[in-house]
Write an enzyme that holds these catalytic residues in place. Structure first.
Site, short mmCIF file in Angstrom:
data_model
loop_
_atom_site.label_atom_id
_atom_site.label_comp_id
_atom_site.label_asym_id
_atom_site.label_seq_id
_atom_site.Cartn_x
_atom_site.Cartn_y
_atom_site.Cartn_z
N ARG A 117 10.50 7.25 4.51
CA ARG A 117 10.33 8.64 4.93
C ARG A 117 11.04 8.91 6.26
O ARG A 117 11.52 10.01 6.51
CB ARG A 117 8.85 8.97 5.02
CG ARG A 117 8.18 8.99 3.63
CD ARG A 117 6.66 8.99 3.71
NE ARG A 117 6.17 10.08 4.53
CZ ARG A 117 4.91 10.20 4.95
NH1 ARG A 117 4.01 9.30 4.58
NH2 ARG A 117 4.56 11.21 5.70
N ASP A 122 0.79 5.44 0.87
CA ASP A 122 0.00 6.42 1.63
C ASP A 122 -0.50 7.56 0.76
O ASP A 122 -0.04 7.74 -0.37
CB ASP A 122 0.88 7.03 2.74
CG ASP A 122 0.96 6.12 3.95
OD1 ASP A 122 0.04 5.31 4.16
OD2 ASP A 122 1.97 6.20 4.69
N ARG A 139 0.85 -1.19 0.00
CA ARG A 139 0.00 0.00 0.00
C ARG A 139 0.88 1.24 0.00
O ARG A 139 1.92 1.25 0.65
CB ARG A 139 -0.86 0.02 1.26
CG ARG A 139 -1.80 -1.16 1.32
CD ARG A 139 -2.29 -1.37 2.74
NE ARG A 139 -3.07 -2.60 2.80
CZ ARG A 139 -3.49 -3.16 3.92
NH1 ARG A 139 -3.21 -2.60 5.09
NH2 ARG A 139 -4.21 -4.26 3.87
#
Lengths: 263, 263
Positions: free
Chosen positions: B200, B52, B50
C-alpha cells in the site's frame, strides 16, 4: 421549471428496493433526500420502473422537475459527492419539459448473471446466482427463442400489481457465456416492457433446461399455458441488473441545454 | 495427526483483519470456529501472513494440524457449506507433517486495484481505490523498476511489529492497464516477503508519479532514503488482494493423500 433526466447506477444489496416506503432504506427515498440537500426542494422523482430489493442497476433512468438553476455538470458532481457510495449518477441531462422516465420508455434491457461452477466466489455473492454445476447454455439458447416476439407473458409474472395487459414484446433474449470468465453465464432480455418478476421467472425456467431436467421445448409450453403455475422457480434477486432504458430521440432531446456525463 | 494446507479466498470488507482479537469479527476466529463445527476439535490455524481490515484474498494459504479422518474433498465441501458467504475454500490438500503456511512460504504476489476515472463505480467501491483522474501508467512503470530487486524497504514500511531485517527481494512490480476495463489499473508486486503496509505504501508512492506531482526517479530516491517519512501516502486497504503464496514443491508434496479443488 426544468425537467431533468438522470441516469443512475446502484448496488441494490443494501436497499429495500426502489419504491419509497415507511420502513427500510429505499432508492427513491435516498435519491429524493439527496436532491433536497442539493437543491433545497422537496422533489418527487419517477423511475423508468421499480426494482426489487437486491436488484442492481447500471443505467436506471429517473426524471424529475426542479427550479434549480444548477448546470447539469454541477448537478452530476453534487450528486456523486452527496449520494451514498452504493449509488452513483452516470449522466445528468436537461430533457424536454414534462419528460417522464416511465411513461416515455420505449424499451429496456436487463442482464441476469449466473455463476455455474462448483467453486463459490466470495466477491460475486451479491451479484450472481451461484449454481454448483455447469448449465448447458446451448440448450438454453434454443429454448429461449420460443419466448422472443409478442406474447402474453402471464406465465412469467408472479403476483404483483394488476396490469391492463400481459402482452409484451421481447425483442431479444440472449444467452451469453462471458468471454472473460467462462464460469459466468449472462442472460439478457430486451423488451418494450416487463411484468412483475418476468426476467427472474424466465431465468428460473431456462435454468431448468440448462440443468437438463426439462426439454428445450418446455419454456415455449410454459408460455402457451398462460398460467402462473406453469413456470419454473423465480431466480433470486441479486443476479439481476437493469442495463439501460431507451427513449424516442424526440422524448429526450432538450432545446439545447446542458448534459453531463463522465468522459 | 495430519497437516492440512488450505487455500482460502475472502472478501475482507466485513472483517477486522486476519488476526484473532477480543473485539470484532476476524478471519482467523471465523475459520477456527468453522473448523471446530466440522471436526469437533479446537484447532489453531496459521496463515501465510496476516491481512489487515478491508484487505481481500484470492489465494491466502493456511495450515493446521487435525486428527480428523475426513478426506480432503469432504473437508472442502464441508468448509464451503459452513463458512459465511464472504469466505470460501479454494483448495484443501494434505501436506507433509509440520508444514507451516508462514514459515515455508517462498514468495507471494499481491494485486492492488485502482480505478482512475471521474465516474464512481458502485460495484467496485469496496474493491478498488477510486481516483478521479487518469494516472500515467507509463511513467509509473518506469518508476516501479527502481524498486525491483533486493533492497532495504524501510521507507515503505509503516509502523508495525519490529522485524529482524527490512531487506526484501521484489521479484516483479508490474503496472497493468486492465485489458478488459481501461478504467482499472492493476499494480502487482511479487516478493519473498513483505513489510507492514509495504504494498500500500509503494502504491501510494507510485500514484504520485502517475498523477504527475513527482518525477519517475522519485520512488528510487524514497527507497534510498531508508526513512519512513520519505514515502507517499499509504493507499487504502480495500484495493489490495493477496493473489497467491508459493512454496518449494518439497514443502507441500504430501506422501500421496487427498487433494480437493473445484473443477
Amino acid at each position: 421549471m426544468r425537467t431533468i433526466k438522470l441516469t443512475l447506477a446502484y448496488d441494490g444489496t443494501a436497499f429495500a428496493g426502489w419504491q419509497s416506503q415507511a420502513k427500510g432504506r429505499t432508492l427513491q427515498d435516498t435519491l429524493e433526500s439527496t436532491l433536497e440537500k442539493i437543491t433545497g426542494e422537496r422533489l418527487r422523482v419517477e423511475a423508468s420502473g421499480r426494482t426489487d430489493a437486491g436488484v442492481h442497476a447500471l443505467g436506471q433512468v429517473v426524471s424529475f422537475d426542479t427550479e434549480s438553476p444548477l448546470p447539469a455538470d454541477v448537478l452530476w458532481r453534487a450528486l456523486n459527492s452527496t449520494l451514498p457510495r452504493d449509488m452513483a449518477a452516470v449522466a445528468v441531462e436537461d430533457a424536454p419539459p414534462g419528460f417522464h422516465a416511465r411513461r416515455a420508455a420505449k424499451s429496456k434491457r436487463y442482464r441476469y448473471v449466473i455463476r455455474d461452477t462448483r467453486q463459490p466466489n466470495v466477491f460475486e455473492r451479491n451479484y450472481t446466482w451461484q449454481l454448483p454445476r455447469r448449465l448447458d447454455d446451448e440448450r438454453m439458447a434454443i429454448a429461449a427463442q420460443s419466448l422472443v416476439g409478442t406474447h402474453d407473458f402471464t406465465s412469467f409474472e408472479t403476483t404483483g400489481s394488476p396490469r391492463s395487459s400481459s402482452i409484451r414484446t421481447v425483442q431479444a433474449l440472449d444467452i451469453i457465456r462471458d468471454p472473460h470468465d467462462a464460469d459466468r453465464l449472462l442472460i439478457e432480455v430486451e423488451a418494450d416492457g416487463f411484468l412483475y418478476n418476468m426476467v427472474r421467472s424466465i431465468v428460473g425456467t431456462l435454468a431448468e433446461v440448462g440443468r437438463g431436467v426439462r426439454q428445450e421445448s418446455w419454456p415455449g409450453e410454459v408460455l402457451a399455458a398462460i398460467s402462473r403455475r406453469a413456470a419454473g422457480q423465480t431466480a433470486p434477486a441479486q443476479g439481476l441488473f437493469l442495463l439501460w432504458v431507451k427513449y424516442e430521440p424526440a422524448a429526450v432531446d432538450a432545446p439545447a441545454r446542458d448534459e453531463a456525463r463522465a468522459s
